[in-house]
Scaffold this motif. Structure first.
Motif, PDB file in Angstrom:
ATOM      1  N   LYS A  67       5.059  37.109 -31.903  1.00 16.11           N
ATOM      2  CA  LYS A  67       4.699  37.318 -33.309  1.00 16.11           C
ATOM      3  C   LYS A  67       3.491  36.479 -33.742  1.00 16.11           C
ATOM      4  CE  LYS A  67       9.176  38.796 -35.077  1.00 16.11           C
ATOM      5  NZ  LYS A  67      10.328  38.463 -35.915  1.00 16.11           N
ATOM      6  N   GLN A  68       3.017  35.625 -32.839  1.00 13.82           N
ATOM      7  CA  GLN A  68       1.976  34.683 -33.226  1.00 13.82           C
ATOM      8  C   GLN A  68       0.705  35.359 -33.732  1.00 13.82           C
ATOM      9  OE1 GLN A  68       1.653  32.263 -29.724  1.00 13.82           O
ATOM     10  NE2 GLN A  68       3.057  30.682 -30.500  1.00 13.82           N
ATOM     11  N   LYS A  69       0.285  36.376 -32.997  1.00 10.94           N
ATOM     12  CA  LYS A  69      -0.978  37.009 -33.366  1.00 10.94           C
ATOM     13  C   LYS A  69      -0.860  37.738 -34.707  1.00 10.94           C
ATOM     14  CE  LYS A  69      -4.999  39.463 -31.697  1.00 10.94           C
ATOM     15  NZ  LYS A  69      -5.202  40.032 -33.028  1.00 10.94           N
ATOM     16  N   GLU A  70       0.229  38.442 -34.843  1.00  9.88           N
ATOM     17  CA  GLU A  70       0.477  39.179 -36.096  1.00  9.88           C
ATOM     18  C   GLU A  70       0.476  38.221 -37.298  1.00  9.88           C
ATOM     19  OE1 GLU A  70       4.225  41.655 -38.086  1.00  9.88           O
ATOM     20  OE2 GLU A  70       4.337  40.939 -35.989  1.00  9.88           O
ATOM     21  N   HIS A  71       1.173  37.104 -37.123  1.00 17.91           N
ATOM     22  CA  HIS A  71       1.254  36.115 -38.191  1.00 17.91           C
ATOM     23  C   HIS A  71      -0.133  35.531 -38.505  1.00 17.91           C
ATOM     24  CE1 HIS A  71       2.014  31.810 -39.504  1.00 17.91           C
ATOM     25  NE2 HIS A  71       2.607  32.515 -40.466  1.00 17.91           N
ATOM     26  N   PHE A  72      -0.841  35.195 -37.464  1.00 16.83           N
ATOM     27  CA  PHE A  72      -2.185  34.638 -37.636  1.00 16.83           C
ATOM     28  C   PHE A  72      -3.093  35.633 -38.362  1.00 16.83           C
ATOM     29  CE2 PHE A  72      -6.546  33.978 -36.053  1.00 16.83           C
ATOM     30  CZ  PHE A  72      -6.749  32.659 -36.434  1.00 16.83           C
ATOM     31  N   ASP A  73      -3.120  36.870 -37.867  1.00 16.08           N
ATOM     32  CA  ASP A  73      -3.993  37.879 -38.476  1.00 16.08           C
ATOM     33  C   ASP A  73      -3.655  38.114 -39.943  1.00 16.08           C
ATOM     34  OD1 ASP A  73      -5.285  38.110 -36.103  1.00 16.08           O
ATOM     35  OD2 ASP A  73      -4.262  39.965 -35.475  1.00 16.08           O
ATOM     36  N   SER A  74      -2.360  38.181 -40.236  1.00 11.55           N
ATOM     37  CA  SER A  74      -1.992  38.478 -41.627  1.00 11.55           C
ATOM     38  C   SER A  74      -2.449  37.348 -42.553  1.00 11.55           C
ATOM     39  CB  SER A  74      -0.494  38.723 -41.747  1.00 11.55           C
ATOM     40  OG  SER A  74       0.205  37.494 -41.739  1.00 11.55           O
ATOM     41  N   LEU A  75      -2.361  36.097 -42.063  1.00 13.30           N
ATOM     42  CA  LEU A  75      -2.805  34.994 -42.915  1.00 13.30           C
ATOM     43  C   LEU A  75      -4.328  34.976 -43.062  1.00 13.30           C
ATOM     44  CD1 LEU A  75      -0.496  31.940 -42.171  1.00 13.30           C
ATOM     45  CD2 LEU A  75      -0.501  33.495 -44.113  1.00 13.30           C
ATOM     46  N   CYS A  85       3.944  29.368 -35.411  1.00 11.34           N
ATOM     47  CA  CYS A  85       5.022  30.299 -35.113  1.00 11.34           C
ATOM     48  C   CYS A  85       5.465  30.059 -33.664  1.00 11.34           C
ATOM     49  CB  CYS A  85       4.513  31.725 -35.295  1.00 11.34           C
ATOM     50  SG  CYS A  85       5.752  32.966 -34.897  1.00 11.34           S
ATOM     51  N   LYS A  86       6.773  29.881 -33.447  1.00 11.84           N
ATOM     52  CA  LYS A  86       7.241  29.591 -32.088  1.00 11.84           C
ATOM     53  C   LYS A  86       7.554  30.861 -31.288  1.00 11.84           C
ATOM     54  CE  LYS A  86      10.003  25.890 -31.439  1.00 11.84           C
ATOM     55  NZ  LYS A  86      11.060  24.886 -31.760  1.00 11.84           N
ATOM     56  N   ASN A  92     -10.472  26.355 -39.812  1.00 10.79           N
ATOM     57  CA  ASN A  92      -9.909  25.405 -38.861  1.00 10.79           C
ATOM     58  C   ASN A  92      -8.588  25.866 -38.244  1.00 10.79           C
ATOM     59  OD1 ASN A  92     -11.736  22.991 -38.833  1.00 10.79           O
ATOM     60  ND2 ASN A  92     -11.436  23.241 -41.049  1.00 10.79           N
ATOM     61  N   SER A  93      -8.165  27.075 -38.598  1.00 14.56           N
ATOM     62  CA  SER A  93      -6.902  27.581 -38.064  1.00 14.56           C
ATOM     63  C   SER A  93      -7.135  28.340 -36.773  1.00 14.56           C
ATOM     64  CB  SER A  93      -6.244  28.516 -39.082  1.00 14.56           C
ATOM     65  OG  SER A  93      -5.923  27.812 -40.264  1.00 14.56           O
ATOM     66  N   SER A  94      -6.135  28.334 -35.898  1.00 16.56           N
ATOM     67  CA  SER A  94      -6.210  29.111 -34.663  1.00 16.56           C
ATOM     68  C   SER A  94      -4.790  29.393 -34.193  1.00 16.56           C
ATOM     69  CB  SER A  94      -6.971  28.344 -33.581  1.00 16.56           C
ATOM     70  OG  SER A  94      -6.222  27.215 -33.187  1.00 16.56           O
ATOM     71  N   ILE A  95      -4.651  30.394 -33.339  1.00 16.31           N
ATOM     72  CA  ILE A  95      -3.315  30.694 -32.813  1.00 16.31           C
ATOM     73  C   ILE A  95      -2.803  29.506 -32.003  1.00 16.31           C
ATOM     74  CG2 ILE A  95      -2.024  32.171 -31.204  1.00 16.31           C
ATOM     75  CD1 ILE A  95      -3.704  34.506 -32.104  1.00 16.31           C
ATOM     76  N   GLU A  96      -3.689  28.917 -31.218  1.00 15.88           N
ATOM     77  CA  GLU A  96      -3.285  27.829 -30.322  1.00 15.88           C
ATOM     78  C   GLU A  96      -2.875  26.576 -31.101  1.00 15.88           C
ATOM     79  OE1 GLU A  96      -6.381  29.359 -30.103  1.00 15.88           O
ATOM     80  OE2 GLU A  96      -5.387  30.850 -28.829  1.00 15.88           O
ATOM     81  N   ASN A  97      -3.702  26.198 -32.071  1.00 20.00           N
ATOM     82  CA  ASN A  97      -3.453  24.925 -32.757  1.00 20.00           C
ATOM     83  C   ASN A  97      -2.692  25.076 -34.071  1.00 20.00           C
ATOM     84  OD1 ASN A  97      -4.813  23.478 -30.730  1.00 20.00           O
ATOM     85  ND2 ASN A  97      -6.780  24.047 -31.646  1.00 20.00           N
ATOM     86  N   GLY A  98      -2.503  26.292 -34.501  1.00 19.30           N
ATOM     87  CA  GLY A  98      -1.723  26.520 -35.710  1.00 19.30           C
ATOM     88  C   GLY A  98      -2.582  26.811 -36.929  1.00 19.30           C
ATOM     89  N   ILE A  99      -1.890  27.280 -37.955  1.00 19.04           N
ATOM     90  CA  ILE A  99      -2.559  27.571 -39.216  1.00 19.04           C
ATOM     91  C   ILE A  99      -2.608  26.277 -40.026  1.00 19.04           C
ATOM     92  CG2 ILE A  99      -2.612  29.168 -41.159  1.00 19.04           C
ATOM     93  CD1 ILE A  99      -2.108  30.737 -38.639  1.00 19.04           C
ATOM     94  N   ILE A 100      -3.779  26.011 -40.573  1.00 18.28           N
ATOM     95  CA  ILE A 100      -3.952  24.780 -41.346  1.00 18.28           C
ATOM     96  C   ILE A 100      -3.975  25.134 -42.837  1.00 18.28           C
ATOM     97  CG2 ILE A 100      -5.438  22.768 -41.723  1.00 18.28           C
ATOM     98  CD1 ILE A 100      -4.465  22.981 -38.858  1.00 18.28           C
TER      99      ILE A 100
END
Lengths: 283, 283
Positions: free
Chosen positions: B221-229, B216-217, B263-271
């Motif tokens: 919204k990055q954290k919200e998106h990460f948490d929801s996934l 997410c650019k 293997n997903s993270s906010i910094e490196n992205g969702i895998i």
């Protein structure tokens, strides 16, 4: 230039014209004989003026015209006076009509492929087929052995010396004179005019290839030139300089011309009339 | 677009590449069957990365590569992240080596023409030949009747609604959402990501097609998106948006993916990892 390069250069003339590229490649690949020659976008002399044909098979005097809907070919006829133009009287024209129906287009092309293949076989059987040979076509010795030049066959040379030597001169390349006095044909000059604009002369040939008009552009020399021609009875064996569709210089035989003194004038130019479309090669 | 227009557009991709134009037209005209499909300049996924093949026959998983001397194909690989890329694992590659000898080139091409014609006949005999049909290829009903989508066959749709409706949605065109919750497949979303740069997302797929990284650019919204996934267990049926070699938008099926939470993270992205390259169509 290899045969492959020649063919690819011819095809590449159609590159921005997609239907032409389709038709030209399908015909050529369909014939599938490397002893068949073709050119694309060939200017031709017709009784009613110049025209451009999309594909030309010189061995069979056969032209292909591709009729695209809503495509006005006149517009793209970017003929200039330097363009190589061949005689096409009595040549045959086949047309390919472009429609939305690929099978209909392919059928028309198959017909043409069969026609050309049959002509080739017929000529081979009758011993009149001359296999395409890049090395031979412009070679003076080849024409000397044949024994004549005839405008109907559109013979051409790459250099002035080749044309001269075909007619029995012993001309070395270097001096690019537009006139060479023939050693073999009495009272004949071999002439390499430019029918496009140049500093000294404004010369042109009629669409039917029968009349040349010659005008000296240097005013101070016009009278001298006119008078000398009026007192001369030297005919001209004519090889105008031109560029073929790939940009190569050509000197194509246009016949033997005689000055029409009655109709010549300083104002309107010297008129030369074709008196023979063929010359026998003396050995 | 008619078949003729399609073929001419494909050929025209080779227009400035004269050897390619020669080879591609000779192969296509030689096969001489309008039920055979080809594309030119097709990007493919290979185990060792992307590549560009000069001609591709999807019905036979056969590619043609034209090897020109002194011609470095890598240089012209103008792949961008929007380009349509097909799976080509286990596809066959035939090469045409360009030399000065036109007969040698033609022989190589004849071999390929014979090979493709034989494959077509074999497939017809075995009842596995699917004649090329521009109207059918991207039609959801055609794929519904087939009963599956498989990345090995590189199925694709022209619109989001066609892809959705193939999978049993009743989706009307208009809203171009990148996510559609599946009504048919429990815990599955149908996803139409862009793997090229855009305002909101930086998503990409690995060269082997097995791993998608989603970022997410919008920082807020990055954290919200990460948490929801991380709290979700919804798989994704993936149809990335791309442009084919003629510039048309495509949504090509890339398989079913599952989020790799470890293997997903906010910094490196969702895998997301591909868990299936095939989906059965439920009726």
């Amino acid at each position: 230039m290899t045969e492959l390069e020649y063919i690819i250069k011819q095809i590449s003339k159609t590159n921005k014209k997609n239907f032409e590229n389709y038709v030209v490649t399908r015909i050529w690949h369909g014939i599938n004989k490397t002893d068949v020659k073709f050119t694309t976008q060939q200017f031709v002399n017709r009784p009613n003026g110049h025209a451009l044909t999309d594909m030309f098979f010189p061995q069979f005097n056969l032209h292909i015209e591709i009729d695209e809907p809503f495509h006005n070919k006149q517009k793209e006829l970017d003929l200039n006076r330097e363009s190589d133009i061949i005689e096409a009287t009595n040549h045959k024209i086949e047309r390919v009509k472009i429609t939305d129906d690929i099978n209909f287009i392919n059928k028309q092309i198959d017909y043409i492929i069969n026609e050309i293949s049959a002509l080739r076989t017929k000529n081979i059987d009758e011993n009149t087929f001359e296999p395409w040979d890049l090395g031979k076509e412009f070679n003076p010795e080849y024409h000397r052995e044949k024994g004549y030049l005839d405008t109907k066959e559109n013979p051409a040379f790459k250099t002035i010396s080749h044309a001269c030597n075909c007619l029995g001169q012993n001309y070395k390349d270097g001096s690019q004179r537009s006139y060479v006095k023939s050693k073999v044909y009495e009272n004949h000059n071999i002439w390499f005019p430019k029918f496009y604009n140049n500093d000294k002369w404004d010369n042109w040939i009629s669409d039917d290839g029968l009349t040349i008009t010659e005008k000296c552009k240097t005013e101070s020399k016009q009278k001298e030139h006119f008078d000398s021609l009026m007192n001369s009875s030297v005919n001209r064996i004519v090889f105008p300089r031109s560029k073929d569709n790939l940009g190569f210089t050509l000197y194509r035989f246009k016949g033997i011309f005689k000055t029409d003194k009655e109709n010549s004038s300083i104002e309107n130019g010297i008129i030369h009339r074709r008196i023979n479309n063929r010359i026998e090669i003396k050995k």
